[in-house]
Design a protein around this motif. Structure first.
Motif, PDB file in Angstrom:
ATOM      1  N   LYS A  89       0.840  -1.192   0.000  1.00 10.24           N
ATOM      2  CA  LYS A  89       0.000   0.000   0.000  1.00 10.24           C
ATOM      3  C   LYS A  89       0.882   1.251   0.000  1.00 10.24           C
ATOM      4  O   LYS A  89       0.644   2.208  -0.740  1.00 10.24           O
ATOM      5  N   LEU A  90       1.939   1.211   0.817  1.00  8.34           N
ATOM      6  CA  LEU A  90       2.872   2.346   0.857  1.00  8.34           C
ATOM      7  C   LEU A  90       3.521   2.574  -0.497  1.00  8.34           C
ATOM      8  O   LEU A  90       3.823   3.697  -0.875  1.00  8.34           O
ATOM      9  N   LYS A  91       3.754   1.480  -1.227  1.00 10.41           N
ATOM     10  CA  LYS A  91       4.381   1.581  -2.552  1.00 10.41           C
ATOM     11  C   LYS A  91       3.373   1.998  -3.624  1.00 10.41           C
ATOM     12  O   LYS A  91       3.731   2.134  -4.789  1.00 10.41           O
ATOM     13  N   GLY A  92       2.097   2.109  -3.251  1.00 10.49           N
ATOM     14  CA  GLY A  92       1.093   2.585  -4.194  1.00 10.49           C
ATOM     15  C   GLY A  92       0.427   1.501  -5.019  1.00 10.49           C
ATOM     16  O   GLY A  92      -0.166   1.784  -6.064  1.00 10.49           O
ATOM     17  N   ALA A  93       0.515   0.240  -4.575  1.00  8.87           N
ATOM     18  CA  ALA A  93      -0.158  -0.838  -5.304  1.00  8.87           C
ATOM     19  C   ALA A  93      -1.680  -0.640  -5.226  1.00  8.87           C
ATOM     20  O   ALA A  93      -2.196  -0.172  -4.208  1.00  8.87           O
ATOM     21  N   SER A  94      -2.367  -1.004  -6.311  1.00 10.90           N
ATOM     22  CA  SER A  94      -3.825  -0.827  -6.344  1.00 10.90           C
ATOM     23  C   SER A  94      -4.503  -1.846  -5.433  1.00 10.90           C
ATOM     24  O   SER A  94      -3.902  -2.835  -5.025  1.00 10.90           O
ATOM     25  N   GLN A  95      -5.773  -1.578  -5.145  1.00 10.57           N
ATOM     26  CA  GLN A  95      -6.578  -2.498  -4.327  1.00 10.57           C
ATOM     27  C   GLN A  95      -6.572  -3.902  -4.925  1.00 10.57           C
ATOM     28  O   GLN A  95      -6.411  -4.892  -4.221  1.00 10.57           O
ATOM     29  N   LYS A  96      -6.698  -3.983  -6.252  1.00 12.29           N
ATOM     30  CA  LYS A  96      -6.753  -5.293  -6.904  1.00 12.29           C
ATOM     31  C   LYS A  96      -5.420  -6.025  -6.761  1.00 12.29           C
ATOM     32  O   LYS A  96      -5.384  -7.211  -6.432  1.00 12.29           O
ATOM     33  N   GLU A  97      -4.312  -5.302  -7.011  1.00 20.82           N
ATOM     34  CA  GLU A  97      -2.989  -5.921  -6.853  1.00 20.82           C
ATOM     35  C   GLU A  97      -2.807  -6.446  -5.438  1.00 20.82           C
ATOM     36  O   GLU A  97      -2.284  -7.540  -5.224  1.00 20.82           O
ATOM     37  N   ARG A  98      -3.230  -5.628  -4.468  1.00 18.72           N
ATOM     38  CA  ARG A  98      -3.064  -6.022  -3.064  1.00 18.72           C
ATOM     39  C   ARG A  98      -3.911  -7.251  -2.739  1.00 18.72           C
ATOM     40  O   ARG A  98      -3.446  -8.168  -2.068  1.00 18.72           O
ATOM     41  N   ASN A  99      -5.149  -7.256  -3.241  1.00 16.88           N
ATOM     42  CA  ASN A  99      -6.013  -8.411  -3.006  1.00 16.88           C
ATOM     43  C   ASN A  99      -5.427  -9.683  -3.607  1.00 16.88           C
ATOM     44  O   ASN A  99      -5.425 -10.734  -2.983  1.00 16.88           O
ATOM     45  N   ASP A 100      -4.921  -9.547  -4.851  1.00 24.60           N
ATOM     46  CA  ASP A 100      -4.357 -10.720  -5.532  1.00 24.60           C
ATOM     47  C   ASP A 100      -3.139 -11.254  -4.787  1.00 24.60           C
ATOM     48  O   ASP A 100      -2.999 -12.463  -4.587  1.00 24.60           O
ATOM     49  N   LEU A 101      -2.258 -10.333  -4.381  1.00 26.46           N
ATOM     50  CA  LEU A 101      -1.050 -10.767  -3.675  1.00 26.46           C
ATOM     51  C   LEU A 101      -1.389 -11.357  -2.315  1.00 26.46           C
ATOM     52  O   LEU A 101      -0.814 -12.359  -1.905  1.00 26.46           O
ATOM     53  N   ALA A 102      -2.334 -10.739  -1.611  1.00 24.29           N
ATOM     54  CA  ALA A 102      -2.736 -11.268  -0.308  1.00 24.29           C
ATOM     55  C   ALA A 102      -3.272 -12.685  -0.475  1.00 24.29           C
ATOM     56  O   ALA A 102      -2.915 -13.586   0.287  1.00 24.29           O
ATOM     57  N   ARG A 103      -4.101 -12.898  -1.500  1.00 25.25           N
ATOM     58  CA  ARG A 103      -4.675 -14.225  -1.731  1.00 25.25           C
ATOM     59  C   ARG A 103      -3.550 -15.235  -1.990  1.00 25.25           C
ATOM     60  O   ARG A 103      -3.534 -16.329  -1.439  1.00 25.25           O
ATOM     61  N   HIS A 104      -2.604 -14.824  -2.838  1.00 22.89           N
ATOM     62  CA  HIS A 104      -1.486 -15.705  -3.177  1.00 22.89           C
ATOM     63  C   HIS A 104      -0.702 -16.117  -1.933  1.00 22.89           C
ATOM     64  O   HIS A 104      -0.436 -17.298  -1.708  1.00 22.89           O
ATOM     65  N   TYR A 105      -0.341 -15.122  -1.114  1.00 15.74           N
ATOM     66  CA  TYR A 105       0.507 -15.435   0.051  1.00 15.74           C
ATOM     67  C   TYR A 105      -0.266 -16.144   1.154  1.00 15.74           C
ATOM     68  O   TYR A 105       0.284 -16.984   1.856  1.00 15.74           O
ATOM     69  N   LEU A 106      -1.550 -15.833   1.301  1.00 12.65           N
ATOM     70  CA  LEU A 106      -2.363 -16.545   2.287  1.00 12.65           C
ATOM     71  C   LEU A 106      -2.440 -18.024   1.933  1.00 12.65           C
ATOM     72  O   LEU A 106      -2.383 -18.897   2.800  1.00 12.65           O
ATOM     73  N   GLN A 107      -2.544 -18.299   0.639  1.00  8.31           N
ATOM     74  CA  GLN A 107      -2.601 -19.683   0.197  1.00  8.31           C
ATOM     75  C   GLN A 107      -1.249 -20.366   0.421  1.00  8.31           C
ATOM     76  O   GLN A 107      -1.176 -21.493   0.924  1.00  8.31           O
ATOM     77  N   LEU A 108      -0.160 -19.636   0.103  1.00  8.17           N
ATOM     78  CA  LEU A 108       1.191 -20.195   0.238  1.00  8.17           C
ATOM     79  C   LEU A 108       1.495 -20.598   1.683  1.00  8.17           C
ATOM     80  O   LEU A 108       2.134 -21.612   1.936  1.00  8.17           O
ATOM     81  N   ILE A 109       1.053 -19.799   2.629  1.00  6.85           N
ATOM     82  CA  ILE A 109       1.354 -20.074   4.042  1.00  6.85           C
ATOM     83  C   ILE A 109       0.228 -20.833   4.739  1.00  6.85           C
ATOM     84  O   ILE A 109       0.303 -21.090   5.935  1.00  6.85           O
ATOM     85  N   GLY A 110      -0.817 -21.197   3.986  1.00  7.09           N
ATOM     86  CA  GLY A 110      -1.885 -22.017   4.558  1.00  7.09           C
ATOM     87  C   GLY A 110      -2.801 -21.270   5.501  1.00  7.09           C
ATOM     88  O   GLY A 110      -3.217 -21.824   6.520  1.00  7.09           O
ATOM     89  N   LEU A 111      -3.113 -20.024   5.190  1.00 14.82           N
ATOM     90  CA  LEU A 111      -4.022 -19.248   6.041  1.00 14.82           C
ATOM     91  C   LEU A 111      -5.231 -18.707   5.267  1.00 14.82           C
ATOM     92  O   LEU A 111      -5.746 -17.639   5.607  1.00 14.82           O
ATOM     93  N   GLU A 112      -5.685 -19.470   4.263  1.00 13.88           N
ATOM     94  CA  GLU A 112      -6.876 -19.036   3.542  1.00 13.88           C
ATOM     95  C   GLU A 112      -8.033 -18.958   4.543  1.00 13.88           C
ATOM     96  O   GLU A 112      -8.144 -19.805   5.422  1.00 13.88           O
TER      97      GLU A 112
END
Ligand code: ADP
Ligand code: ADP
Length: 226
Positions: free
Chosen positions: A102-125
């Motif tokens: 967010k500080l780097k200016g990523a859009s809401q969609k980018e942030r949502n996509d990345l959050a989904r990706h990393y939540l899945q990677l670490i098993g916290l969906e």
């Protein structure tokens, strides 16, 4: 060139009662994508060397190069995970993971996509809207790892990240971290006083002597990964 070069780093702490030499001419290198652990007894200087690489502590002598450039002070090119949970308690899991983006200016969609990706990677969906206080220790460290990776640092610096967890959770977290490392191809410097942990995780282990810390030897780990 190596990803990370620690060249002749020394550290002397000045205290009321005199001086403590925490590190003596410590040198080592880490290649791009390598997973390295530093193993040594408590008090030998592991945290100090990591904090110098992180830019949180200034070396008394020597230097640290990241991609051939000297590091000065902390920066987003070095992600960190410590033993004690450093999540923002007032932010949700998802907001914690995407705070830097967010500080780097990523859009809401980018942030949502990345959050989904990393939540899945670490098993916290399914936990994206939970607050840190609602999570167990292991879950908090999963979020800390995801947050560090989501910022896409050049290296991940980890200081006994599983030291406060029970043995079973610790083993699970080691598996989670290896999976995240294999997927992200990050360079990792991980410090621990636990022999089993260092051998299980690392491509190679640097062994540090008791105080003042000096690196003895790089030991390649030839055991097959799980
Ligand atoms: P480790 O991480 O291997 O347990 P540390 O890097 O924390 O070891 O500490 C190495 C040595 O430096 C110890 O003797 C410790 O007491 C000393 N030390 C660490 N930080 C400080 C500080 N801020 N001031 C004085 N001495 C310190
Ligand atoms: P770790 O084992 O992870 O190094 P410590 O309990 O040794 O943790 O150190 C925790 C914090 O206290 C660190 O920030 C370290 O720099 C500081 N510290 C450690 N030893 C001393 C000391 N002798 N005097 C002042 N600060 C210290």
């Amino acid at each position: 060139t190596p990803k990370l070069e620690i060249q002749d780093v020394g550290k002397i702490f000045k205290t009321k009662s005199g001086e403590t030499t925490a590190l003596e001419r410590t040198s080592f290198t880490i290649e791009d994508g390598e997973f390295v652990t530093i193993l040594g007894p408590s008090g030998c200087g592991k945290s100090t060397v990591l904090r110098i690489v992180a830019g949180l502590e200034e070396a008394t002598s020597g230097k640290v190069l990241l991609d051939g450039q000297p590091v000065e002070g902390p920066g987003p090119d070095r992600g960190m995970v410590f033993q004690s949970y450093t999540l923002y308690p007032w932010l949700t899991v998802k907001e914690n993971i995407t705070f830097g983006l967010k500080l780097k200016g990523a859009s809401q969609k980018e942030r949502n996509d990345l959050a989904r990706h990393y939540l899945q990677l670490i098993g916290l969906e399914g936990f994206e809207n939970h607050y840190p206080v609602q999570l167990s220790g292991g879950m908090k460290q999963r979020v800390a790892i995801a947050r560090a990776l989501a910022n896409d640092p050049k290296v991940l610096l980890m200081d006994e990240p599983f030291g406060a967890l029970d043995a079973q959770t610790r083993n699970i977290m080691q598996e989670v971290l290896l999976k995240a490392w294999e997927e992200s191809k990050k360079t990792i410097l991980f410090i621990t006083h636990d022999v089993d942990e260092s051998i299980f995780l690392a491509d190679s282990v640097y062994v540090m002597t008791a105080r003042p810390g000096r690196l003895k030897k790089k030991v390649p780990i030839d055991l097959a990964r799980p």
